[in-house]
Design an enzyme around this catalytic site. Structure first.
Site, PDB file in Angstrom:
ATOM      1  N   TYR A 141      17.547  30.198   8.260  1.00 42.77           N
ATOM      2  CA  TYR A 141      16.487  30.822   8.742  1.00 42.77           C
ATOM      3  C   TYR A 141      16.599  30.954  10.101  1.00 42.77           C
ATOM      4  CZ  TYR A 141      14.030  30.611   4.168  1.00 42.77           C
ATOM      5  OH  TYR A 141      13.644  30.783   2.799  1.00 42.77           O
ATOM      6  N   LYS A 144       0.789  -1.323  -0.151  1.00 41.96           N
ATOM      7  CA  LYS A 144      -0.099  -0.088  -0.158  1.00 41.96           C
ATOM      8  C   LYS A 144       0.887   1.317   0.037  1.00 41.96           C
ATOM      9  CE  LYS A 144      -0.265  -0.412   4.967  1.00 41.96           C
ATOM     10  NZ  LYS A 144      -1.011  -1.014   5.942  1.00 41.96           N
ATOM     11  N   ARG A 183     -10.458   0.018  14.493  1.00 40.25           N
ATOM     12  CA  ARG A 183     -10.147   0.906  13.264  1.00 40.25           C
ATOM     13  C   ARG A 183     -11.079   0.285  12.361  1.00 40.25           C
ATOM     14  NH1 ARG A 183      -4.301   1.321  10.737  1.00 40.25           N
ATOM     15  NH2 ARG A 183      -4.862  -0.657  10.090  1.00 40.25           N
ATOM     16  N   MET A 241      12.936  24.267   2.726  1.00 44.47           N
ATOM     17  CA  MET A 241      12.177  23.863   1.462  1.00 44.47           C
ATOM     18  C   MET A 241      12.969  22.858   0.548  1.00 44.47           C
ATOM     19  SD  MET A 241       9.465  25.006  -1.078  1.00 44.47           S
ATOM     20  CE  MET A 241       8.568  26.044  -0.091  1.00 44.47           C
TER      21      MET A 241
HETATM   22  C1  LIG Z   1      -0.077  -1.612   6.990  1.00 42.82           C
HETATM   23  C2  LIG Z   1      -0.956  -3.117   7.337  1.00 42.82           C
HETATM   24  C3  LIG Z   1      -0.048  -3.995   7.471  1.00 42.82           C
HETATM   25  C4  LIG Z   1       1.283  -4.284   7.374  1.00 42.82           C
HETATM   26  O1  LIG Z   1       1.757  -3.821   8.597  1.00 42.82           O
HETATM   27  P1  LIG Z   1       3.319  -3.414   8.883  1.00 42.82           P
HETATM   28  O2  LIG Z   1       3.364  -2.998  10.409  1.00 42.82           O
HETATM   29  O3  LIG Z   1       4.098  -2.376   7.843  1.00 42.82           O
HETATM   30  O4  LIG Z   1       3.967  -4.729   8.667  1.00 42.82           O
HETATM   31  C5  LIG Z   1      -0.712  -5.247   7.717  1.00 42.82           C
HETATM   32  N1  LIG Z   1      -2.223  -5.390   7.851  1.00 42.82           N
HETATM   33  C6  LIG Z   1      -2.849  -4.273   7.974  1.00 42.82           C
HETATM   34  C7  LIG Z   1      -4.540  -4.039   8.136  1.00 42.82           C
HETATM   35  C8  LIG Z   1      -2.289  -3.029   7.594  1.00 42.82           C
HETATM   36  O5  LIG Z   1      -3.126  -1.965   7.411  1.00 42.82           O
END
Ligand SMILES: *Cc1c(COP(=O)(O)O)cnc(C)c1O
Length: 337
Positions: free
Chosen positions: A235, A33, A124, A283
């Site tokens: 800065y 992701k 969640r 920046m």
């Molecule tokens: C992002 C995520 C993972 C992976 O988690 P890591 O801590 O990066 O290994 C697995 N399951 C769910 C539901 C996630 O949101």
């Protein structure tokens, strides 16, 4: 060239997946992701598929569609966000597997493969026990999953509580089960079930301390100047030379994901020699005290095997995940394998 170079070690990502896979009891998926945590899902995905990874996780259907184009028809692509309004065409066209998070999503999904996400206490995403009880008899998911809230703290009592809740909710389930991300893999076999889903560990981040180092970020030196004792840099005049100093100005700044807070305690590296970051991160530029170097550097590394995403994150009061996913779009990205 003032363009910084981000080197991503694909072989290290593959090696990290293999070692997490060797630790896992069953199948090992990969979380790609957020563009593989900022490192490029279109490169990382195929490399892991070639290594034998058969299941990938993304957050959104749109990410799944992009990934499908580079992975081809074989691997499973699962979507944590489930089936949202408007996702049906993408799901069907790219053969995505939504992790259904509620009875409403079950109704919306209709035909096609799916998984079910259960809430085992994180509150969640996922179905509550009562929701799951109300729909489970009619469902045949590819697998059921839940997510741990505190797996990066091995001794946290929440781990055992969630393990017990997940075990109870999935009693009698005949399809595969999945609970562990990177932290859960490290918690041991009780947490592995049939499918693990590591993300951060693949990319060299904590809590997988045995991970191979993946990311090197090298910032070109644009100028080096002499600064007299008593003069200030950058800065806000927050740094003042306490001796006659040599200051290098390197190309990279908060617009590239090197957030201002990294300036609190970080160094940049010339080989293995640490040079203190001085003054504010701006920046596009960072200023570095190179007085103690015997030569004038042409570039300085802000991420390497010594100063990892976690070191930088700790200095900045954040986590490696945030440093990685903030890495900017202006870098020249180089993949080595
Ligand atoms: C992002 C995520 C993972 C992976 O988690 P890591 O801590 O990066 O290994 C697995 N399951 C769910 C539901 C996630 O949101």
């Amino acid at each position: 060239m003032a363009q910084a170079e981000l080197t991503i070690d694909l072989a290290a990502i593959v090696a990290n997946w293999r070692s997490l896979d060797a630790m896992s009891a069953g199948e090992t998926a990969a979380c790609v992701k957020a563009d593989a945590y900022g490192l490029g899902a279109e490169v990382v995905g195929p490399a892991l598929a070639k290594a034998g990874c058969r299941t990938f996780f993304v957050a959104l259907a749109e990410e799944g569609a992009t990934l499908r184009k580079v992975l081809g028809a074989g691997p499973r692509i699962c979507v944590f966000g489930g089936h949202m309004e408007g996702d049906a065409p993408l799901m069907a066209e790219h053969n995505l597997i939504p992790m259904l998070n509620s009875p409403e999503q079950v109704l919306r999904h209709g035909a096609g493969a799916y998984g079910v996400q259960l809430d085992s206490g994180m509150n969640r995403l996922g179905m509550e026990p009562s929701e799951w009880a109300s729909v489970r008899d009619g469902l045949t998911p590819e697998f059921v999953m839940s997510h741990l809230a505190c797996a990066d703290e091995a001794s946290h009592i929440m781990n055992k509580q969630q393990l017990a809740a997940f075990t109870e909710m999935t009693e009698g389930v005949t399809v595969p089960r999945s609970l562990a991300a990177t932290g859960g893999v490290l918690l041991g076999a009780d947490y592995h079930f049939d499918l693990t889903r590591p993300g951060i560990g693949l990319y060299g981040g904590a809590p997988y301390s045995a991970a191979k180092h993946v990311v090197t970020l090298s910032l070109p030196v644009i100028q080096v100047r002499d600064v007299a004792k008593g003069e200030t840099v950058g800065y806000g005049n927050i740094w003042k030379a306490e001796r006659a100093s040599r200051i290098a100005t390197v190309s990279g700044g908060y617009a590239d994901g090197l957030i201002r807070a990294v300036g609190r305690a970080s160094s940049l590296f010339h080989g293995n020699k640490a040079c203190p970051l001085v003054g504010r991160v701006s920046m596009d530029l960072i200023t570095v005290d190179v007085t103690d170097l015997t030569e004038t550097p042409t570039s300085l590394d802000i991420l390497n095997g010594t100063q990892t995403v976690d070191t930088l994150a700790t200095a900045a009061g954040t986590i490696g995940y945030e440093i990685l996913t903030s890495l900017g779009a202006r870098y020249a990205r180089r993949y080595v394998s």
